[in-house]
Design a protein around this motif. Sequence first.
Motif, mmCIF file in Angstrom:
data_model
loop_
_atom_site.group_PDB
_atom_site.id
_atom_site.type_symbol
_atom_site.label_atom_id
_atom_site.label_comp_id
_atom_site.label_asym_id
_atom_site.label_seq_id
_atom_site.Cartn_x
_atom_site.Cartn_y
_atom_site.Cartn_z
ATOM 1 N N VAL A 7 0.840 -1.198 0.000
ATOM 2 C CA VAL A 7 0.000 0.000 0.000
ATOM 3 C C VAL A 7 0.877 1.251 0.000
ATOM 4 O O VAL A 7 0.618 2.222 -0.712
ATOM 5 N N LEU A 8 1.939 1.165 0.789
ATOM 6 C CA LEU A 8 2.766 2.350 0.977
ATOM 7 C C LEU A 8 3.998 2.354 0.084
ATOM 8 O O LEU A 8 4.904 3.160 0.287
ATOM 9 N N ALA A 9 4.002 1.426 -0.897
ATOM 10 C CA ALA A 9 5.199 1.318 -1.744
ATOM 11 C C ALA A 9 5.487 2.629 -2.464
ATOM 12 O O ALA A 9 6.629 3.107 -2.482
ATOM 13 N N ASN A 10 4.427 3.226 -3.054
ATOM 14 C CA ASN A 10 4.638 4.476 -3.790
ATOM 15 C C ASN A 10 5.030 5.602 -2.850
ATOM 16 O O ASN A 10 5.867 6.438 -3.182
ATOM 17 N N THR A 11 4.413 5.594 -1.676
ATOM 18 C CA THR A 11 4.767 6.617 -0.685
ATOM 19 C C THR A 11 6.225 6.478 -0.298
ATOM 20 O O THR A 11 6.946 7.469 -0.154
ATOM 21 N N SER A 12 6.635 5.234 -0.121
ATOM 22 C CA SER A 12 8.032 4.998 0.246
ATOM 23 C C SER A 12 8.966 5.487 -0.856
ATOM 24 O O SER A 12 10.020 6.062 -0.582
ATOM 25 N N LYS A 13 8.539 5.266 -2.134
ATOM 26 C CA LYS A 13 9.365 5.742 -3.247
ATOM 27 C C LYS A 13 9.446 7.259 -3.202
ATOM 28 O O LYS A 13 10.520 7.848 -3.367
ATOM 29 N N MET A 14 8.277 7.881 -2.964
ATOM 30 C CA MET A 14 8.244 9.342 -2.899
ATOM 31 C C MET A 14 9.133 9.838 -1.760
ATOM 32 O O MET A 14 9.850 10.827 -1.889
#
Lengths: 630, 314
Positions: free
Chosen positions: A299-306
């Motif tokens: 779920v937070l993969a994109n957030t982590s990338k950001m």
Amino acid sequence: MKPIQKSFSTRLSLNILLATSLLFIVAIGIASISSHMLISKEAELSASHLLDATINEIELSMREIETEVKGTAWMVDEKKNDPQAMYALTAEAIKRNSKIEGCAIAFSANYYDGHYYFSPYSYRDSSTGEIKTKQLGNESWDYFYMDWYQIPALSGKDGWCEPYFDEGGGKFYMSTYSYPLKDKNGKLIAIITADVSIRWITELLETIKPYETSKVYLISRSGSYINTESDSSLFGETIYSKLHYIEDSDNDIHTLVSKMMSGEKGMDKFSRKNQMSFSVFGPLANGWILSILCDYKSVLANTSKMQSILIIVGIIGLLLIFALCYGIVKKNTSPLAALSSSALRIAKGDFDTTLPEIESDDEIQQLKNSFDYMQRSLKEYIASLKKSTATNERFENELSVASKIQMSMLQKVFPQHDKFDLYALLKPAKEVGGDYYDFFLKGNLLYFTIGDAAGKGIPAAIVMAITKSIFHFVAGMGLSPEDMVKKINNSISEGNDNGMFVTMFVGCLNLDTMELTYCNAGHNPIIINGNFLDEKPNIACGLIPDFDYKIQSIQLQKNSQLIIYTDGVNEAECQDGKQFGNDRLVEWTKQTGALNSQQDICMNLLYAIQTFTQENEQNDDITIMAIKIK
Amino acid sequence: MKKIIVLLVAVLMSIGANAEKIIFMPQWTPQAQFAGFYVAKEMGFYEKEGLDIEIKHISSGSSKSALTELTEGKVHILGQQLIPTIKARSKGIKLLNILQITQRSGLMCVSHTPLSGIEELNNMKIGNWKANSSEFCDIIESYKHLNINWVTMLNGISLYIHKVVDATLCFSYNEYISLLLAVGDIPKENILYFYDYGYKCPEDGLIVMEAYYNKNKDVIDRFVKATKRGWNYARTHRHYAVDVSMKYCKENHIITNRAKQEMMLDEYLALQINPMTGEADFAPVDEMTFNDIVNALLMTNHITVKTTYKEVVR
């Protein structure tokens, strides 16, 4: 290489970088937590909506199938008098609904006379897609006891049975919807069924994964996983058989399963193998359970990338801030560096060095002015210091000479005599002092004296020198101690405008009779054999001219030990203000028996005083004379 | 040397060629209830006894009796419970019980409501297997003066889960475990073990036709010996026994899971413990219990001809 910490610019820039970094970390932290919470919430909500939509879609499809079966049931009822028409009805049901893989009309036992089993059945041939029809039911395949028949027959209600592998019919895993057709009296006519391939449901569920790692589970009323084609490890498993291998300590998972299987609708979070996940779950109308499971990592993969990008940008920004700060601070502090160099040259003695020009009108200009003032002040001060140092050096030299002269006035050679032993020492408190001692032999008489001029330093030294000179003069006249003291008193008193005075003890020892005649002019009482000598009170010399000094005498014996001293001995103070004192002095003299010589007695007494006073500065001259009768 | 090798190969070939071909049919589809047989076969215990064993399970979902397979001679040895064995013998089918595997009954009743005693079953609608026939039902009803509405079911637990019955009969090693794995938990007060109420009839045993026994006594002895060895090995190597059971399930397209097979094996091995000795000794049913069962069957008219202990038990 120059250490980075020594540069003010670097240090200041690093401090700014540190402060900015802290702010950056806090900001990133807050932003991260907030975004994680928001995105997690959004994902949970999204999954929940997806769950609802999927349940609706499955139920819609199921309702279509149920409607089809119910429509077929109506036609069965209409055509029940024509058994052969039943075959066509089953085939038509399959044709009308592509999701139906097989359709049966399983009549109750002996509904048609002579036909215990009668169950026309059509199914879609999996290889050709062709619809085939056959008759089901015989002794070895007794459909009356199959779930799809027996449960609706017993309950009188329609419903979906557990997934099963149908060896007698379609030869594939299916779930069957069963509808009990009854006559007007409520008696069972037949069970009409529609077999639905689990593959259809699996394919549907495959399309609704919110994230690549998400898992979607459709679970039957008996806990069996229905959509196992996408995950073969679930085939044959029930939710509780999987739970069997999960420790009881994983309460979250047990609670989640309990809620799911009780038909609740909701969302639960749980941790498994250090990974946080959530599951949204809800029941279908037929009692099955749909659950969508998502792990927060995905779920937070994109957030982590950001966040990673933000951190990289932040680090680059911080480095730029550091470089910018360093440049600005370096430029602004360059006058300080010049001032620093000038200050260093001044410190090395170059008071004429030129201070750098400061163009700005700010604190650095003020600092430069202060440096300028300091440079001039230092120059003047150093000049003055040189002058006063020269004066002091001269004075110290003179004082040193005076000290040497004074010491040279004291007798250093002590007589070697068969009737007595004598030793004396003087330790001035300053370069020169007011104490003195003296002795000489004249015939069978040993004259000795010890004195203490009032005060310390040069004035006392001068008085001491005068007294010594007078003593030598009068002693040569062969006078008694009292007359010697009187002469000295009158000499000092004369023209004594400064009120200087001298305490002194003068003794004369007859070496034939060992009688000691003595006169004490205001001096400390001497100690003989560990006791103070009883002395008549006389005043110090120099105070009253023509004072009538009294003489006294005492008969000494063999081994009599005399200790004559000045007040620097008994009044020596330690750091807490306590004095060495008469009692300690007398006590000490009683323990001198072990000492071999008068020099040892003097030196040991001095050592005892120094031990007592410790680090405390000597505040008065110390003079000790020891005489022993042999 | 060459001659010796040729001779040795010939001997080995002759052993393989002379191995007795036996078809053994467990009374149900593959599961850990038969783990000892699987282990004996997989470990080569039968082979070492000079036996070539085929374990032939009945088809999944089939309602055809395994006893029919035995009487028709399609199988040589059959796994079967004691009551149908006695009943068949009484009807003139000359069966022999050659090995008693379980030593006590695992029969139980699981209800939707608490059961404080066996009398609570009165007037209940209770699921019962078709294969179990009605002997047990009649005995219980007769001895405990109960009136139970038995609902015949083919297998499984669906009737209970869909609540079309008030309670269901279960075997502790099978359906009860399926129920546990379907609903998660069943309150203990909803469970009743018939053994606790005096039902001493042990269940699974091995039967053969008397004629076959008389002709192949040595073969049967070797089969029994290897079977016991298989079960003893399964008892001490449970993980392996479950592995083998899972393999047979998979080969026969049985929908199951490892948890169930593990729990089943544990319970089934527990039922093999003789209450009298505390050991898994495969002791034959004692004559008194046998006669009690025969009398109960006579009383409930399930048999009309009294069967003796000696006729059935070997």
